[in-house]
Design a protein around this motif. Structure first.
Motif, PDB file in Angstrom:
ATOM      1  N   SER A 199     -40.589 -76.243  80.090  1.00 28.83           N
ATOM      2  CA  SER A 199     -40.365 -74.906  79.540  1.00 28.83           C
ATOM      3  C   SER A 199     -41.635 -74.396  78.885  1.00 28.83           C
ATOM      4  CB  SER A 199     -39.227 -74.956  78.506  1.00 28.83           C
ATOM      5  OG  SER A 199     -39.149 -73.735  77.803  1.00 28.83           O
ATOM      6  N   LEU A 200     -41.778 -73.084  78.871  1.00 31.24           N
ATOM      7  CA  LEU A 200     -42.949 -72.484  78.228  1.00 31.24           C
ATOM      8  C   LEU A 200     -42.922 -72.718  76.720  1.00 31.24           C
ATOM      9  CD1 LEU A 200     -45.442 -70.938  79.101  1.00 31.24           C
ATOM     10  CD2 LEU A 200     -44.208 -68.800  78.773  1.00 31.24           C
ATOM     11  N   SER A 201     -41.755 -73.098  76.194  1.00 27.37           N
ATOM     12  CA  SER A 201     -41.642 -73.377  74.758  1.00 27.37           C
ATOM     13  C   SER A 201     -41.979 -74.827  74.419  1.00 27.37           C
ATOM     14  CB  SER A 201     -40.224 -73.057  74.268  1.00 27.37           C
ATOM     15  OG  SER A 201     -39.266 -73.842  74.960  1.00 27.37           O
ATOM     16  N   ASP A 202     -42.346 -75.634  75.415  1.00 27.21           N
ATOM     17  CA  ASP A 202     -42.700 -77.030  75.164  1.00 27.21           C
ATOM     18  C   ASP A 202     -43.955 -77.117  74.292  1.00 27.21           C
ATOM     19  OD1 ASP A 202     -40.600 -77.767  76.756  1.00 27.21           O
ATOM     20  OD2 ASP A 202     -41.814 -78.335  78.498  1.00 27.21           O
ATOM     21  N   PRO A 203     -44.079 -78.200  73.502  1.00 22.31           N
ATOM     22  CA  PRO A 203     -45.227 -78.345  72.590  1.00 22.31           C
ATOM     23  C   PRO A 203     -46.587 -78.258  73.286  1.00 22.31           C
ATOM     24  CG  PRO A 203     -43.544 -79.951  72.059  1.00 22.31           C
ATOM     25  CD  PRO A 203     -43.096 -79.288  73.316  1.00 22.31           C
TER      26      PRO A 203
END
Length: 416
Positions: free
Chosen positions: A267-271
């Motif tokens: 996901s683009l929200s991954d760290p």
């Protein structure tokens, strides 16, 4: 003659016959002329070179300055199987003396297509063995129009270089270029073609006065046809590639979560993407311009240079099928070919009209593949670049590289 002798002789005869047959079933090294036949009966020629590496035959398909290596060549008896490194296509051929005959087969999402193919060794000419002296020199930039009517017209830019009868160049469009084209000028006729395992293009036109190309025809693959004309125009250019695709009003960010080729969601929200400049490639393993862009990111040194400075890249693959296992195979082939070090995600959507927008609802529109979304350290979309003009476009490619490097440097210099 003893019984033992009578048994040995047939075995020796069979072995020697097999050895002779095996020795004969080899591809002649050197330059060949291959011809694909369209459904309309037109011949689409290209050249390739056969070499031997560690005892095994290999090909290099020749289009202008590009020599596209094809190492997967197998000979079994009089059958020759050539698997293209990308684009999920292959040749299934028979040796007829020194010549080859058979078909080029493209494996699409839910069916295969094939074009008749024949090739002759020791033949370096492409279109004409003895072309006529050119009546004109078409070197330069051309404003080209493909299609007819007001709705079906596409405006492209042609870039040609003529040396004697030899002609090279390409066409640039808003979604990318037609890669390396090669052909001839003979009298008042222009001929160009390209084959790379996906693209199979044939262009023919009349040269009216050195400044006008008329009655142009284009063949693409087995059935694709179009008409085109062009006028010489040193100022011909395409719209700004950053002006063609945008987000919907009120949107500053995009979001997605898709599996990689191992099935793990990314996901683009991954760290890994937090406080990073992120380059999102919208691509397909079937798309030659996407391959040129991938090659730029990896082999030009862009990724190696900027990844260590805080740039992440992720590719979103839109394959010709929604079947994960089939898409997994073609995307893995792409990843292995270019040794892609960043995630390639299988979206589960196809390149069909509207699918990319369904998968990324923040997009206001979508023009074509590849499309590149550039995201800043705060997660905001700063630029969207439509298409990719690769190394076959010469100075256009060089200008893009300089421009893209500067954009990257500017975004890295900003605070997160």
């Amino acid at each position: 003659m003893t019984l033992k002798s009578r048994l040995i002789l047939p075995v020796l005869f069979i072995f020697s016959t097999f050895t002779i047959a095996s020795a004969q079933n080899k591809l002649t090294t050197g330059v060949w002329r291959g011809v694909l036949k369209t459904q309309s009966g037109n011949q689409l020629p290209f050249n390739f070179e056969v070499t031997t590496v560690a005892g095994h035959p290999q090909l290099a398909i020749i289009n202008g300055a590009e020599h596209y290596k094809v190492p997967d060549v197998k000979i079994t008896g009089d059958s020759v199987f050539i698997k293209m490194p990308l684009f999920d296509s292959e040749f299934r051929l028979k040796l007829d003396g020194e010549n080859l005959t058979g078909n080029w087969i493209r494996h699409l999402g839910d069916h295969d297509t094939q074009m008749p193919f024949a090739a002759t060794p020791n033949t370096s000419w492409r279109f004409l063995r003895d072309p006529q002296t050119p009546a004109f020199d078409v070197t330069g930039r051309w404003a080209a129009v493909f299609g007819e009517g007001t709705d079906g017209r596409d405006e492209l830019v042609g870039e040609f270089k003529q040396t004697g009868t030899r002609l090279t160049g390409t066409f640039l469009s808003t979604t990318g270029d037609y890669r390396y084209l090669e052909g001839s000028v003979s009298g008042d006729k222009l001929y160009l073609s390209c084959f790379d395992g996906c693209h199979a293009f044939l262009f023919i036109a009349n040269i009216k006065d050195g400044k006008t190309l008329t009655e142009g025809t284009m063949n693409s693959g087995l059935t694709g046809t179009d008409k085109w004309t062009a006028v010489k125009d040193a100022n011909a250019k395409l719209p700004d590639a950053y002006s063609l695709t945008a987000l919907k009003p009120g949107y500053k960010k995009i979001a997605f979560s898709f599996p990689n080729i191992n099935g793990r969601k990314v996901s683009l929200s991954d760290p890994r993407f937090k406080n990073k400049v992120v380059i999102v490639q919208i691509l397909g393993s079937w798309c030659p311009n996407c391959m040129d862009e991938t090659n730029f990111i990896i082999n030009s040194g862009y990724y190696k240079k900027y990844h260590q400075k805080g740039v992440e890249v992720v590719g979103l693959a839109y394959e010709r099928t929604t079947d994960f296992k089939k898409s997994q195979k073609t995307v893995a082939q792409l990843k292995d070919h270019f040794k892609v070090p960043y995630p390639l995600l299988i979206t589960g959507y196809t390149p069909s009209k509207g699918d990319p927008m369904k998968s990324l609802p923040a997009l206001a529109d979508f023009k074509g593949f590849p499309t590149t979304i550039i995201i800043d350290k705060k997660g905001n979309v700063r630029k969207i670049h439509t298409g990719f003009n690769g190394p076959g476009t010469g100075e256009h490619y060089t200008e893009f590289v300089v421009e893209f490097d500067k954009l990257t440097e500017d975004l890295l210099a900003e605070k997160g």
